[in-house]
Design a protein around this motif. Structure first.
Motif, PDB file in Angstrom:
ATOM      1  N   SER A 176       0.677  -1.044   0.082  1.00 45.49           N
ATOM      2  CA  SER A 176      -0.320   0.106  -0.476  1.00 45.49           C
ATOM      3  C   SER A 176       0.439   0.968  -0.079  1.00 45.49           C
ATOM      4  N   VAL A 177       0.293   2.032  -1.385  1.00 44.66           N
ATOM      5  CA  VAL A 177       1.355   3.515  -0.775  1.00 44.66           C
ATOM      6  C   VAL A 177       1.407   4.038  -0.540  1.00 44.66           C
ATOM      7  N   ARG A 178       0.140   4.657   0.952  1.00 44.59           N
ATOM      8  CA  ARG A 178      -0.432   5.045   1.764  1.00 44.59           C
ATOM      9  C   ARG A 178       0.713   4.719   2.573  1.00 44.59           C
ATOM     10  N   HIS A 208      -8.998   5.645 -11.268  1.00 43.72           N
ATOM     11  CA  HIS A 208      -9.987   5.799 -10.205  1.00 43.72           C
ATOM     12  C   HIS A 208     -11.545   5.863 -11.212  1.00 43.72           C
ATOM     13  N   ALA A 209     -11.827   6.934 -12.273  1.00 42.79           N
ATOM     14  CA  ALA A 209     -12.175   7.240 -13.079  1.00 42.79           C
ATOM     15  C   ALA A 209     -13.414   6.236 -13.117  1.00 42.79           C
ATOM     16  N   LEU A 210     -12.639   5.140 -13.388  1.00 44.04           N
ATOM     17  CA  LEU A 210     -13.478   3.566 -13.676  1.00 44.04           C
ATOM     18  C   LEU A 210     -13.705   2.486 -12.555  1.00 44.04           C
ATOM     19  N   GLY A 211     -13.945   3.616 -11.110  1.00 43.12           N
ATOM     20  CA  GLY A 211     -13.389   2.585  -9.995  1.00 43.12           C
ATOM     21  C   GLY A 211     -12.588   1.512  -9.757  1.00 43.12           C
ATOM     22  N   LEU A 212     -11.204   1.278 -10.325  1.00 48.62           N
ATOM     23  CA  LEU A 212     -10.800   0.186  -9.871  1.00 48.62           C
ATOM     24  C   LEU A 212      -9.293   0.830  -9.569  1.00 48.62           C
ATOM     25  N   GLU A 213      -8.201  -0.036  -8.779  1.00 45.98           N
ATOM     26  CA  GLU A 213      -7.599   0.483  -8.139  1.00 45.98           C
ATOM     27  C   GLU A 213      -6.374   0.287  -8.623  1.00 45.98           C
ATOM     28  N   ALA A 214      -5.783   1.091  -8.949  1.00 44.89           N
ATOM     29  CA  ALA A 214      -4.308   1.240  -9.605  1.00 44.89           C
ATOM     30  C   ALA A 214      -2.872   0.694  -9.134  1.00 44.89           C
ATOM     31  N   ILE A 215      -1.664  -0.400  -9.203  1.00 44.28           N
ATOM     32  CA  ILE A 215      -0.983  -0.450  -8.679  1.00 44.28           C
ATOM     33  C   ILE A 215       0.256   0.099  -9.446  1.00 44.28           C
ATOM     34  N   GLU A 242      11.836   1.171  -8.402  1.00 46.84           N
ATOM     35  CA  GLU A 242      12.578   1.044  -8.271  1.00 46.84           C
ATOM     36  C   GLU A 242      13.658   1.901  -7.279  1.00 46.84           C
ATOM     37  N   THR A 243      12.788   2.952  -6.902  1.00 46.35           N
ATOM     38  CA  THR A 243      13.542   3.875  -6.255  1.00 46.35           C
ATOM     39  C   THR A 243      12.138   5.060  -5.577  1.00 46.35           C
ATOM     40  N   ALA A 244      13.087   5.466  -4.480  1.00 46.33           N
ATOM     41  CA  ALA A 244      11.874   5.741  -3.549  1.00 46.33           C
ATOM     42  C   ALA A 244      11.953   7.552  -4.134  1.00 46.33           C
ATOM     43  N   SER A 245      12.302   8.448  -5.133  1.00 45.91           N
ATOM     44  CA  SER A 245      11.485   9.244  -5.544  1.00 45.91           C
ATOM     45  C   SER A 245      10.427   8.409  -7.250  1.00 45.91           C
ATOM     46  N   GLN A 246      10.040   7.622  -7.383  1.00 47.62           N
ATOM     47  CA  GLN A 246       9.290   6.832  -8.178  1.00 47.62           C
ATOM     48  C   GLN A 246       8.008   6.906  -7.140  1.00 47.62           C
ATOM     49  N   LEU A 247       8.506   5.984  -6.135  1.00 50.54           N
ATOM     50  CA  LEU A 247       7.282   6.361  -5.134  1.00 50.54           C
ATOM     51  C   LEU A 247       6.674   7.480  -4.759  1.00 50.54           C
ATOM     52  N   GLU A 248       7.610   8.398  -4.357  1.00 44.79           N
ATOM     53  CA  GLU A 248       7.507   9.828  -4.017  1.00 44.79           C
ATOM     54  C   GLU A 248       5.777  10.332  -4.963  1.00 44.79           C
ATOM     55  N   ARG A 249       6.505  10.051  -6.626  1.00 46.96           N
ATOM     56  CA  ARG A 249       5.821  10.754  -6.683  1.00 46.96           C
ATOM     57  C   ARG A 249       4.541   9.961  -7.063  1.00 46.96           C
ATOM     58  N   LEU A 250       4.236   8.580  -6.529  1.00 52.11           N
ATOM     59  CA  LEU A 250       2.869   7.801  -6.957  1.00 52.11           C
ATOM     60  C   LEU A 250       2.186   8.391  -6.103  1.00 52.11           C
ATOM     61  N   ARG A 251       2.854   8.419  -4.726  1.00 53.98           N
ATOM     62  CA  ARG A 251       2.485   8.462  -3.992  1.00 53.98           C
ATOM     63  C   ARG A 251       1.049  10.153  -3.835  1.00 53.98           C
ATOM     64  N   LEU A 305       0.670  11.545  -7.132  1.00 54.53           N
ATOM     65  CA  LEU A 305      -0.073  11.506  -7.675  1.00 54.53           C
ATOM     66  C   LEU A 305      -1.431  10.419  -7.815  1.00 54.53           C
ATOM     67  N   GLY A 306      -1.289   9.805  -6.176  1.00 57.89           N
ATOM     68  CA  GLY A 306      -2.314   9.474  -5.714  1.00 57.89           C
ATOM     69  C   GLY A 306      -2.728   7.813  -5.710  1.00 57.89           C
ATOM     70  N   CYS A 307      -1.167   7.140  -6.082  1.00 54.32           N
ATOM     71  CA  CYS A 307      -1.307   4.849  -6.355  1.00 54.32           C
ATOM     72  C   CYS A 307      -1.378   4.777  -5.674  1.00 54.32           C
ATOM     73  N   GLY A 308      -2.573   3.851  -5.895  1.00 52.62           N
ATOM     74  CA  GLY A 308      -2.993   2.309  -4.393  1.00 52.62           C
ATOM     75  C   GLY A 308      -1.809   2.321  -4.151  1.00 52.62           C
ATOM     76  N   LEU A 309      -1.494   0.978  -4.859  1.00 53.28           N
ATOM     77  CA  LEU A 309      -0.544   0.238  -4.584  1.00 53.28           C
ATOM     78  C   LEU A 309       1.110   0.155  -5.761  1.00 53.28           C
ATOM     79  N   ALA A 310       2.103  -0.512  -5.445  1.00 49.83           N
ATOM     80  CA  ALA A 310       3.132  -0.794  -5.597  1.00 49.83           C
ATOM     81  C   ALA A 310       3.578  -1.695  -5.268  1.00 49.83           C
ATOM     82  N   GLN A 311       4.446  -2.680  -6.176  1.00 43.14           N
ATOM     83  CA  GLN A 311       5.206  -3.327  -6.428  1.00 43.14           C
ATOM     84  C   GLN A 311       6.905  -2.971  -6.514  1.00 43.14           C
ATOM     85  N   GLY A 312       7.632  -3.399  -6.460  1.00 39.72           N
ATOM     86  CA  GLY A 312       9.037  -3.586  -7.333  1.00 39.72           C
ATOM     87  C   GLY A 312      10.610  -3.895  -6.236  1.00 39.72           C
TER      88      GLY A 312
END
Ligand code: C2E
Ligand code: CA
Ligand code: CA
Ligand code: CA
Length: 280
Positions: free
Chosen positions: A48-50, A229-236, A241-250, A252-259
């Motif tokens: 969970s990104v959050r 989100h508009a379609l009622g789906l969760e984004a993964i 690979e990096t903390a800065s990518q994760l920060e951008r995802l946060r 942008l409101g992305c729900g889940l992340a893998q890597g």
């Protein structure tokens, strides 16, 4: 033709023959590997990104070849797909993964329970008995259908849209969740995405890679998250690979992340270390 019209008949080039033989050998190897139980499932957390907590794992198959060592799926999935061996192999992976999910759920009780994500191949998806086969695995392992996510790709649904819709509805009726893998890399169609009963949209690693670096990738990732989100789906987001990518995802409101930033896929025996973090 480049070779002056000689291409009406099969031409036996030494190289080709060698490749054909190698393929044949590999196919026999693959069959034997199933009997000898040489396949392994590795697991990669979905976080969970959050909250930073593990909410699920993705099952990724490997082949522990007696001579070649650990063979990545890219080197045998295509052949397994062509030969139909992917069907028994895929069924085995599904069973392993569901059993593993059940075990981790009992060791690490969370609310909601740890889910398990399993990749489906095109050949599996096309089979009319897919629903029955998934139902049987759920029944055998006792995993709650709501804790199983099946990952499909867009190319699997465009081939026969009507059949795909029937299959997806059947799977949804069981109560399992569906993720669209590698979103944006294949024949994406927004109308399919609107009509199909899916739950997750996985943003391909190729776009995530450029986050914070390439404005075009950033735009695609941002738009994909909004679309989900508009379609009622969760984004993964995959391939973080990096903390800065994760920060951008946060942001942008992305729900889940893998890597690899969180963890590389690991064999089941080393799971406790990573899962212990859940309870830290
Ligand atoms: P996929 O489903 O898109 O899986 C994600 C791939 O990206 C995995 O490669 C994973 O190890 C890798 N990955 C994860 N995080 C990172 C990261 O941060 N950086 C980089 N560079 N890579 C990352 P893997 O395990 O080699 O699997 C490759 C593909 O093989 C999978 O792509 C999937 O299409 C297929 N595959 C794997 N297991 C199965 C299976 O059980 N059944 C079927 N049908 N296909 C499978
Ligand atoms: Ca996947
Ligand atoms: Ca993927
Ligand atoms: Ca991918």
């Amino acid at each position: 033709a480049k070779d002056g019209g000689k291409n009406n008949h099969a031409v036996f080039e030494p190289g080709m023959n060698e490749r054909a033989l190698e393929r044949l050998g590999m196919e026999a190897d693959l069959r034997r590997a199933l009997d000898r139980e040489e396949f392994r499932v590795h697991y990669q957390p979905k976080v969970s990104v959050r909250t930073g907590r593990i909410v699920a794992h993705e099952a990724l198959v490997r082949w522990e070849h007696p001579e070649r060592g650990l063979v990545p799926p890219a080197e045998f999935i295509p052949l397994a797909e062509e030969t139909g061996l992917i069907v028994p192999l895929g069924r085995w992976v599904l069973g392993e993964a569901c059993r593993q999910a059940k075990e981790w759920q009992s060791w690490y009780p969370t609310d909601p329970p740890l889910a398990m994500s399993v990749n489906l191949s095109a050949a599996q998806f096309k089979r009319p008995d897919l629903g029955a086969s998934v139902a049987k695995v759920l029944d055998d392992t006792g995993l709650d259908p709501r804790d199983l996510i099946l990952e499909i790709t867009e190319s699997m649904v465009v081939e026969d849209v009507t059949a795909a819709l029937v299959t997806l509805r059947e799977l949804k009726a069981l109560g399992v969740k569906i993720a669209v893998d590698d979103f944006g890399t294949g024949y994406s169609s927004l109308s399919y995405l609107k009509r199909f009963p899916v739950d997750y949209l996985k943003i391909d690693r190729s776009f995530v890679e450029g986050l914070g670096r390439d404005p075009k990738d950033e735009g695609i990732v941002s738009a994909s998250i909004e679309l989900a989100h508009a379609l009622g789906l969760e984004a993964i987001a995959e391939g973080v690979e990096t903390a800065s990518q994760l920060e951008r995802l946060r942001v942008l409101g992305c729900g889940l992340a893998q890597g690899f930033f969180f963890q590389k896929p690991f064999p089941r025996d080393t799971a406790s270390e990573s899962l212990a973090a859940l309870f830290a």
